[in-house]
Design a protein around this motif. Structure first.
Motif, mmCIF file in Angstrom:
data_model
loop_
_atom_site.group_PDB
_atom_site.id
_atom_site.type_symbol
_atom_site.label_atom_id
_atom_site.label_comp_id
_atom_site.label_asym_id
_atom_site.label_seq_id
_atom_site.Cartn_x
_atom_site.Cartn_y
_atom_site.Cartn_z
ATOM 1 N N LYS A 181 0.894 -1.316 -0.052
ATOM 2 C CA LYS A 181 -0.130 -0.120 -0.090
ATOM 3 C C LYS A 181 0.985 1.182 0.017
ATOM 4 O O LYS A 181 0.567 2.408 -0.750
ATOM 5 C CB LYS A 181 -0.906 0.073 1.424
ATOM 6 C CG LYS A 181 -1.842 -1.181 1.131
ATOM 7 C CD LYS A 181 -2.834 -1.230 -0.185
ATOM 8 C CE LYS A 181 -3.636 -2.584 0.165
ATOM 9 N NZ LYS A 181 -3.956 -2.860 -1.378
ATOM 10 N N LEU A 213 2.108 1.778 -3.600
ATOM 11 C CA LEU A 213 1.040 2.230 -4.402
ATOM 12 C C LEU A 213 0.866 4.074 -3.995
ATOM 13 O O LEU A 213 0.516 4.717 -4.975
ATOM 14 C CB LEU A 213 -0.273 1.902 -4.187
ATOM 15 C CG LEU A 213 -0.513 0.266 -4.736
ATOM 16 C CD1 LEU A 213 -1.600 -0.441 -4.262
ATOM 17 C CD2 LEU A 213 -0.182 0.239 -6.135
ATOM 18 N N LYS A 253 -1.061 6.739 -5.920
ATOM 19 C CA LYS A 253 -2.443 5.955 -5.547
ATOM 20 C C LYS A 253 -2.642 6.220 -4.044
ATOM 21 O O LYS A 253 -2.301 5.368 -3.280
ATOM 22 C CB LYS A 253 -2.436 4.738 -5.904
ATOM 23 C CG LYS A 253 -4.159 4.136 -5.849
ATOM 24 C CD LYS A 253 -4.181 2.767 -6.500
ATOM 25 C CE LYS A 253 -5.551 2.322 -6.370
ATOM 26 N NZ LYS A 253 -5.961 1.065 -7.018
ATOM 27 N N THR A 288 -6.724 3.444 -1.241
ATOM 28 C CA THR A 288 -6.803 1.956 -1.411
ATOM 29 C C THR A 288 -7.942 1.539 -0.510
ATOM 30 O O THR A 288 -7.906 2.045 0.520
ATOM 31 C CB THR A 288 -5.625 1.138 -1.541
ATOM 32 O OG1 THR A 288 -4.908 1.139 -0.168
ATOM 33 C CG2 THR A 288 -4.478 1.650 -2.519
#
Length: 154
Positions: A21, A24, A29, A32
Motif C-alpha cells: 500500500k 502504491l 494512488k 486503496t
C-alpha cells in the motif's frame, strides 16, 4: 536504518500488505480499499492503535445517532429514520474503507519521523517503532466489554 526497515518495524506482522500500500501511495494512488477497516470500523482503528481516529469516528456515529433519534425520527418517523441510518452507516463504512490505509500510512510516517527525531541509534528507533506500531487488542476488548455491558443493562 533504511526506510523499509523502519516501516517493517512499525507494521510488524502486516508488513507485506502495508508495504504494498505504501508503494502504491508513493506512486500516486492515495486511496486503496481496506476491507478490515470497512467491516470492523472503529474496532480496526483501535486494533491498529489509531486512537484519535477511532474516537472521531465513534463520535460521528454517536452524534449522527442522536440526530436521528431526537431530530429526524419525530419529523419523518422511526422506520424512515432507520433506513436513513443504515444508508449513512454504509456510506461512512465505505469512506472508512477507503481512508483507512491512507490514515495508517500517515500515522506510520509521523511515528517514523518522531523516532528519528528522538533516537539517533538504530536499536532505539526499532524499539520505539515496535512499541508504537503493530496491533493491540486492549482497547478493542474494552470497547467490546462496554458494548456488551450496555446491551445487557438496557
Amino acid at each position: 536504518m533504511n526506510p523499509i526497515q523502519q516501516y517493517e518495524n512499525f507494521f510488524q506482522e502486516s508488513s507485506p500488505y502495508y508495504l504494498e500500500k505504501l508503494n502504491l501511495f508513493e506512486k500516486g494512488k492515495k486511496f486503496t480499499f481496506n476491507y478490515a477497516a470497512f467491516f470492523f470500523g472503529v474496532f480496526w482503528f483501535l486494533y491498529r492503535r489509531m486512537y484519535l481516529e477511532a474516537v472521531l469516528i465513534y463520535s460521528f456515529f454517536f452524534i449522527e445517532g442522536c440526530f436521528e433519534k431526537f431530530f429526524l425520527a419525530p419529523i419523518i418517523g422511526v422506520e424512515q429514520t432507520k433506513l436513513v441510518g443504515y444508508i449513512i452507516t454504509i456510506f461512512m463504512l465505505i469512506i472508512v474503507g477507503f481512508w483507512g490505509n491512507l490514515l495508517y500510512l500517515n500515522k506510520a510516517k509521523k511515528t517514523i519521523e518522531k523516532a528519528e527525531e528522538k533516537f539517533p541509534e538504530y536499536e532505539q528507533q526499532k524499539k520505539y517503532l515496535s512499541k508504537k506500531g503493530g496491533t493491540s487488542f486492549l482497547y478493542v476488548s474494552i470497547l467490546l466489554i462496554i458494548i456488551i455491558a450496555s446491551m445487557a443493562l438496557s
